[in-house]
Design an enzyme around this catalytic site. Structure first.
Site, PDB file in Angstrom:
ATOM      1  CB  CYS A 171     -69.672  11.481  21.195  1.00  0.00           C
ATOM      2  SG  CYS A 171     -68.026  10.790  20.965  1.00  0.00           S
TER       3      CYS A 171
ATOM      4  CG  ASN B 135     -60.183  -2.122  25.608  1.00  0.00           C
ATOM      5  OD1 ASN B 135     -59.662  -3.213  25.445  1.00  0.00           O
ATOM      6  ND2 ASN B 135     -59.886  -1.314  26.616  1.00  0.00           N
TER       7      ASN B 135
ATOM      8  CG  HIS C 163     -65.840   8.852  18.239  1.00  0.00           C
ATOM      9  ND1 HIS C 163     -66.585   9.925  17.791  1.00  0.00           N
ATOM     10  CD2 HIS C 163     -64.703   8.863  17.515  1.00  0.00           C
ATOM     11  CE1 HIS C 163     -65.903  10.557  16.849  1.00  0.00           C
ATOM     12  NE2 HIS C 163     -64.757   9.933  16.668  1.00  0.00           N
TER      13      HIS C 163
ATOM     14  CG  HIS D 167     -61.562   5.588  21.438  1.00  0.00           C
ATOM     15  ND1 HIS D 167     -62.857   5.110  21.476  1.00  0.00           N
ATOM     16  CD2 HIS D 167     -61.051   5.368  22.680  1.00  0.00           C
ATOM     17  CE1 HIS D 167     -63.118   4.645  22.692  1.00  0.00           C
ATOM     18  NE2 HIS D 167     -62.049   4.779  23.447  1.00  0.00           N
TER      19      HIS D 167
HETATM   20  O1  LIG Z   1     -59.946   3.541  29.534  1.00  0.00           O
HETATM   21  P1  LIG Z   1     -61.310   3.002  29.277  1.00  0.00           P
HETATM   22  O2  LIG Z   1     -61.557   2.645  27.856  1.00  0.00           O
HETATM   23  O3  LIG Z   1     -62.410   3.843  29.862  1.00  0.00           O
HETATM   24  O4  LIG Z   1     -61.344   1.640  30.122  1.00  0.00           O
HETATM   25  C1  LIG Z   1     -61.214   0.361  29.585  1.00  0.00           C
HETATM   26  O5  LIG Z   1     -59.885   0.062  29.208  1.00  0.00           O
HETATM   27  C2  LIG Z   1     -58.923   0.011  30.246  1.00  0.00           C
HETATM   28  C3  LIG Z   1     -57.603  -0.432  29.667  1.00  0.00           C
HETATM   29  O6  LIG Z   1     -57.694  -1.694  29.058  1.00  0.00           O
HETATM   30  C4  LIG Z   1     -59.370  -0.929  31.395  1.00  0.00           C
HETATM   31  O7  LIG Z   1     -58.478  -0.806  32.475  1.00  0.00           O
HETATM   32  C5  LIG Z   1     -60.779  -0.584  31.858  1.00  0.00           C
HETATM   33  O8  LIG Z   1     -61.206  -1.518  32.826  1.00  0.00           O
HETATM   34  C6  LIG Z   1     -61.709  -0.611  30.649  1.00  0.00           C
HETATM   35  O9  LIG Z   1     -63.033  -0.299  31.029  1.00  0.00           O
END
Ligand SMILES: O=P(O)(O)O[C@H]1O[C@H](CO)[C@@H](O)[C@H](O)[C@H]1O
Ligand SMILES: O=P(O)(O)O[C@H]1O[C@H](CO)[C@@H](O)[C@H](O)[C@H]1O
Lengths: 375, 375
Positions: A52, A156, A167, A169
């Protein structure tokens, strides 16, 4: 003819923060689901994963090694969506309809905890307070940088929501421009404060009314029995807003006074914030006994007030009222989500249960995490 | 300092149809993808599936048996998102911010073809013309019903886009209200036509300018070399719009004259429409050699003109200019999609390659379907 019943009759509701409608079709959950199901969220994660790139001591894609952090860790994203200023000016538009606006800024990643296998729902109060402090730090640091006009804190969570690493974050994108959605919210808050006579709810700057103070005052007050509140403590409330789009969408906000941003929180308000973040994420996990996927975003003042600022209550930028949106996709089970596609993308968001039904289901859930009960 | 280069420097573009921005971060495709991958689209479907509720002769969830149709079939959705009028009036709003608007209407399903294993990309010209005719029929039938003020034709294709049955089909939702997104588009088209002096592009009603006529005239004309056009025929063009959000988003529209809706198409324009629909969907499948998922929607006049209508060119409702949006999620391969999550949901859509780069990749693809080549 039968009386109007929101759990039977399709109807539209308006989101006053954005001006957008949502189509509510509550009878629709009865249809059988033959479509795609989601793979189960991985639940047997190790406390430390040598592969990770966010675990303490490991090396990231860019080649840097992580500190052996004990609480939180912040670093600049190796694949940032925006680059630091100064950048070149945009060329002239080739046609009046085709304009280009350069954007500059920075993208930070904030690790919530050294343990690879934990999430907000499984962290204690002290750890969550540390995350809130870190959000404040980044908001203050980035938001006072030259050329930064907006700081977006978000998370997200879950592979279903595009998260590429379990993890725990979140991210912070700081930009020279105020993005579309918060710009619309701020414009509507400003319009409301200028045009709506103050009620007995808490008030915003200049003694004017605040859309969110008015709304939440109504929800925790006279509308209490209508049942959109999920959980409430001394300073904060979590509710499924009247205009929710996602099946179990939640808005989290302070309701006792007008608070423009996280740097305006008192210690007591910050503790209550940590407490309700824990209670919301625990309930989410308990809903379908899984690690519940969502996108979460903090909306507040675009940047913190400058140190030589005009007095708080005179500052019209303080029309912002701190709030968090949780957008979780699951609808029926740990593997069946709501797809916001076709009609939703081409016409208008549509939901399959009423916000009140969603809130009722979340409200009755235990506030102890299901994994801690089973032990 | 280096000159501004749209393939290097993050920037924002505006969608004049909606007023919304998109953040373009073209350097971002370089980051490694460790997140969720999609299961492969099923490609070994039978021509007839006894368990499919859309195959000819089979029984649907509601209990009715399908005709043994040979071309297209239309039926009312057994789990419609809206119910037929009349419904009850809405109760008074409990608070000025909490309004309810009843919505009535009907939802139809349109099977494109009896064969379970085909898609638009694999149908011939004659079959696609039959689908366009069926779209016109439903649009005319529903759009002239009492209380219907908007007809939305769309298709969700692929499990990734929430489609629960691979049998080729689309949907038509007809409503008493004009939904948010088309309402915004129509308002912007109207505003543009009233405020922008006519150019040498085709003109809308009352001899006024049309936003989409102006835009497409520019794209197929002086901007030809900027490379957003994917394919073009005598009447229609498919392009990746300047303001595209989805990685390989396409807008399909007639460019030779102002056309408010599908019922306004001449025979030649209808044939050209069928041809370009085929060419776009074939290119999509050829991009990653898979059955390419997307949501597609037709935007046009909310409902067809009434028979006793004012003359075409005097009718301000004719500001609408017929166009189709394709919103496909795949980004890098048949299994790696773009997630429009966190920042996108909380702040503003963000894309990882420029519209011009996407168009270039689609443009060079063969116009013969990869499955037909291999034979
Ligand atoms: O930056 P990460 O977590 O790899 O990416 C994720 O979040 C971003 C921000 O919402 C998006 O634009 C990406 O499509 C998503 O996969
Ligand atoms: O009606 P379907 O195809 O079963 O359902 C699909 O399309 C609808 C309209 O875009 C969406 O509301 C659903 O979430 C989606 O799963």
């Amino acid at each position: 003819m039968a009386d109007f019943d929101p759990t039977t009759h399709p109807h539209r509701r308006v989101n006053p923060l954005t001006g957008e409608h949502v189509l509510v079709s509550p009878h629709r959950t009865k249809r059988p689901w033959l479509g795609q199901t989601e793979p189960p969220q991985q639940s047997d994660l190790p406390e430390y994963d040598p592969k990770c790139y966010l675990c303490p001591g490991n090396t990231r894609a860019g080649g840097q090694a992580n500190e052996k952090y004990e609480h939180t860790m912040v670093f600049e994203n190796d694949y940032a969506a925006v680059l630091p200023p100064p950048g070149p000016a945009a060329p002239p538009a080739p046609h009046p309809l085709l304009t280009t606006e350069p954007v500059e800024g920075g993208c930070d990643v904030l690790c919530f905890h050294p343990r690879h296998d934990l999430t907000l729902a499984r962290l204690g109060q002290a750890d969550i307070i540390r995350i809130i402090d870190e959000w404040s730090n980044v908001y203050k640091k980035r938001g006072t940088q030259q050329g930064i006009n907006y700081v977006q804190i978000f998370e997200n969570k879950g592979a279903m929501m595009g998260c590429s690493n379990p993890h725990p974050h979140g991210q912070v994108w700081s930009l020279s421009a105020v993005p579309s959605l918060p710009a619309t919210e701020l414009a509507n808050l400003k319009k409301y404060s200028r045009s709506t006579p103050p009620s007995d709810a808490p008030k915003g700057p200049l003694g004017r009314s605040c859309l969110l103070c008015d709304y939440v005052h109504f929800e925790v007050g006279v509308a209490r029995d209508e049942g959109r509140v999920v959980v409430q403590n001394d300073h904060w409330v979590a509710l499924v807003p009247w205009w929710a789009i996602w099946p179990f969408e939640i808005m989290l906000l302070p309701y006792k006074r007008h608070i423009p941003s996280i740097v305006h929180l008192t210690q007591a308000e910050k503790s209550a914030f940590a407490e309700i973040l824990s209670q919301v994420t625990i309930r989410y996990d308990n809903l379908f006994s899984c690690s519940f996927a969502y996108s979460m975003g903090i909306h507040q003042r675009p940047t913190p007030p400058a140190s030589d600022a005009i007095p708080e209550d005179q500052d019209e930028d303080n029309v912002a009222h701190l709030h968090l949106h949780f957008a979780p996709p699951l609808l029926r089970s740990a593997s069946v989500r709501k797809f916001l596609v076709g009609f939703e993308l081409m016409a208008e968001p549509q939901r399959d249960l009423t916000p009140e039904q969603a809130a009722a289901r979340l409200r009755i859930l235990p506030d102890v995490h299901y994994l801690n009960v089973q032990k």
